[in-house]
Design a protein around this motif. Structure first.
Motif, PDB file in Angstrom:
ATOM      1  N   UNK A  99       5.303 -51.764 -19.106  1.00 13.66           N
ATOM      2  CA  UNK A  99       6.497 -51.524 -18.310  1.00 13.66           C
ATOM      3  C   UNK A  99       7.251 -50.378 -18.987  1.00 13.66           C
ATOM      4  N   UNK A 100       7.190 -49.191 -18.389  1.00 15.93           N
ATOM      5  CA  UNK A 100       7.770 -48.008 -19.022  1.00 15.93           C
ATOM      6  C   UNK A 100       9.208 -47.781 -18.567  1.00 15.93           C
ATOM      7  N   UNK A 101      10.002 -47.278 -19.497  1.00 14.02           N
ATOM      8  CA  UNK A 101      11.408 -46.943 -19.207  1.00 14.02           C
ATOM      9  C   UNK A 101      11.614 -45.496 -19.617  1.00 14.02           C
ATOM     10  N   UNK A 102      11.876 -44.641 -18.637  1.00 17.41           N
ATOM     11  CA  UNK A 102      12.063 -43.214 -18.889  1.00 17.41           C
ATOM     12  C   UNK A 102      13.322 -42.733 -18.165  1.00 17.41           C
ATOM     13  N   UNK A 103      13.539 -41.422 -18.165  1.00 18.62           N
ATOM     14  CA  UNK A 103      14.708 -40.836 -17.517  1.00 18.62           C
ATOM     15  C   UNK A 103      14.305 -39.601 -16.717  1.00 18.62           C
ATOM     16  N   UNK A 104      15.000 -39.396 -15.609  1.00 21.19           N
ATOM     17  CA  UNK A 104      14.756 -38.187 -14.833  1.00 21.19           C
ATOM     18  C   UNK A 104      15.647 -37.059 -15.336  1.00 21.19           C
ATOM     19  N   UNK A 105      15.639 -35.921 -14.638  1.00 22.40           N
ATOM     20  CA  UNK A 105      16.404 -34.761 -15.080  1.00 22.40           C
ATOM     21  C   UNK A 105      17.889 -34.992 -15.155  1.00 22.40           C
ATOM     22  N   UNK A 106      18.403 -35.914 -14.331  1.00 23.19           N
ATOM     23  CA  UNK A 106      19.844 -36.188 -14.331  1.00 23.19           C
ATOM     24  C   UNK A 106      20.240 -37.252 -15.348  1.00 23.19           C
ATOM     25  N   UNK A 107      19.256 -37.831 -16.030  1.00 28.14           N
ATOM     26  CA  UNK A 107      19.563 -38.861 -17.019  1.00 28.14           C
ATOM     27  C   UNK A 107      19.474 -40.272 -16.483  1.00 28.14           C
ATOM     28  N   UNK A 108      19.161 -40.432 -15.194  1.00 30.03           N
ATOM     29  CA  UNK A 108      19.034 -41.767 -14.613  1.00 30.03           C
ATOM     30  C   UNK A 108      17.779 -42.449 -15.144  1.00 30.03           C
ATOM     31  N   UNK A 109      17.864 -43.751 -15.373  1.00 31.81           N
ATOM     32  CA  UNK A 109      16.743 -44.500 -15.925  1.00 31.81           C
ATOM     33  C   UNK A 109      15.741 -44.858 -14.826  1.00 31.81           C
ATOM     34  N   UNK A 110      14.456 -44.668 -15.136  1.00 36.08           N
ATOM     35  CA  UNK A 110      13.378 -44.946 -14.191  1.00 36.08           C
ATOM     36  C   UNK A 110      12.454 -46.000 -14.804  1.00 36.08           C
ATOM     37  N   UNK A 111      12.103 -47.006 -14.001  1.00 34.14           N
ATOM     38  CA  UNK A 111      11.198 -48.070 -14.452  1.00 34.14           C
ATOM     39  C   UNK A 111       9.860 -47.931 -13.728  1.00 34.14           C
ATOM     40  N   UNK A 112       8.781 -48.176 -14.450  1.00 35.87           N
ATOM     41  CA  UNK A 112       7.461 -48.100 -13.846  1.00 35.87           C
ATOM     42  C   UNK A 112       6.462 -48.968 -14.586  1.00 35.87           C
ATOM     43  N   UNK A 113       5.354 -49.284 -13.918  1.00 33.97           N
ATOM     44  CA  UNK A 113       4.239 -49.975 -14.556  1.00 33.97           C
ATOM     45  C   UNK A 113       3.056 -49.016 -14.523  1.00 33.97           C
ATOM     46  N   UNK A 114       2.651 -48.571 -15.713  1.00 30.11           N
ATOM     47  CA  UNK A 114       1.631 -47.535 -15.808  1.00 30.11           C
ATOM     48  C   UNK A 114       0.388 -48.040 -16.535  1.00 30.11           C
ATOM     49  N   UNK A 115      -0.765 -47.455 -16.195  1.00 28.49           N
ATOM     50  CA  UNK A 115      -1.984 -47.760 -16.924  1.00 28.49           C
ATOM     51  C   UNK A 115      -1.862 -47.227 -18.352  1.00 28.49           C
ATOM     52  N   UNK A 116      -2.571 -47.866 -19.272  1.00 23.05           N
ATOM     53  CA  UNK A 116      -2.471 -47.453 -20.673  1.00 23.05           C
ATOM     54  C   UNK A 116      -3.000 -46.049 -20.904  1.00 23.05           C
ATOM     55  N   UNK A 117      -3.853 -45.560 -20.051  1.00 23.29           N
ATOM     56  CA  UNK A 117      -4.340 -44.200 -20.204  1.00 23.29           C
ATOM     57  C   UNK A 117      -3.317 -43.148 -19.821  1.00 23.29           C
ATOM     58  N   UNK A 118      -2.198 -43.560 -19.225  1.00 23.50           N
ATOM     59  CA  UNK A 118      -1.179 -42.619 -18.760  1.00 23.50           C
ATOM     60  C   UNK A 118      -0.091 -42.366 -19.801  1.00 23.50           C
ATOM     61  N   UNK A 119      -0.127 -43.054 -20.930  1.00 30.15           N
ATOM     62  CA  UNK A 119       0.860 -42.796 -21.982  1.00 30.15           C
ATOM     63  C   UNK A 119       0.215 -43.090 -23.334  1.00 30.15           C
ATOM     64  N   UNK A 120       0.843 -42.580 -24.377  1.00 31.56           N
ATOM     65  CA  UNK A 120       0.318 -42.751 -25.740  1.00 31.56           C
ATOM     66  C   UNK A 120       0.768 -44.082 -26.332  1.00 31.56           C
TER      67      UNK A 120
END
Length: 234
Positions: A99-120
């Motif tokens: 369950x990944x937690x990142x931010x877009x260009x405006x600083x808003x928090x984005x939640x996603x469920x990604x495959x392990x090959x998509x992040x380190x």
């Protein structure tokens, strides 16, 4: 002959005098506390999981949990085998998951469920102050500190610090004290075992995220589940 009798008399006299002056050994009196309490420090090591997870959610590596504190024992029966206890402690919880937690260009928090090959790498961790309140049964006596126990109760927690770290291979997102995390957590737990070694299980009833947090339009209802060992030290 008089000299011989005189010597024998003196030897008998001094021997009797020596025997009369020998004092008996005084053994220390050991006081047994029949009004004992099982006031205890505790320390737990757990494997951390989630329940009510989103679709495609997975965990990897070993998600470690550590906690420790003190419990005040208050017996409620004459034999002191039944008691209630309340205490104070600190916890550290670490979770490796997708369950990944990142931010877009405006600083808003984005939640996603990604495959392990998509992040380190991706992890979430939190620190909390705990207030455990429990009902206790044990077959202890005032003569022995080794006994069987079953302790069950409720733990109230306040998360005073949390952070998530996501490395997607291009950028590292570090989000500290995410406002979407429910700071107040609670749930039942049980500990059972013999002497120092006891199994431990905690089930969180409150969601990790607040009701406004969504993933693909769906509310995130993830709750914590911790299983491991708890050690009690007098």
């Amino acid at each position: 002959m008089r000299i011989i009798f005189s010597c024998l008399f003196l030897l008998t006299f001094f021997n009797s005098f020596a025997q009369e002056t020998v004092k008996p050994e005084v053994k220390p009196v050991i006081k047994i506390d029949s009004l004992y309490r099982e006031d205890q420090f505790y320390f737990s090591v757990t494997y951390n999981m989630f329940t009510d997870i989103p679709i495609d959610f997975k965990q990897n590596k070993f998600s470690l949990g550590l906690s420790g504190g003190f419990l005040r024992d208050m017996p409620i029966n004459k034999s002191r085998t039944v008691a209630i206890a309340a205490g104070l402690g600190l916890s550290y919880q670490n979770y490796y998951q997708n369950l990944t937690i990142s931010q877009d260009g405006s600083g808003a928090i984005i939640y996603g469920v990604n495959d392990y090959g998509e992040f380190v790498s991706n992890r979430y961790r939190q620190y909390s102050v705990d207030l455990p309140i429990e009902f206790r049964w044990r077959n202890s006596t005032y003569e022995s500190t080794k006994f069987w126990r079953i302790y069950g109760g409720v733990k109230l927690s306040y998360i005073f610090s949390n952070s998530s770290i996501l490395d997607d291979g291009e950028k590292t997102y570090r989000i500290k004290n995410n406002a979407a995390i429910n700071k107040f957590q609670y749930g039942p737990y049980i500990a059972a075992g013999y002497n120092t070694w006891n199994v431990y299980l905690y089930y969180g009833l409150s969601p990790l995220f607040n009701s406004a947090t969504t993933l693909s339009g769906e509310k995130i209802n993830m709750k914590t589940l911790n299983a491991g060992l708890i050690f009690y030290i007098l």
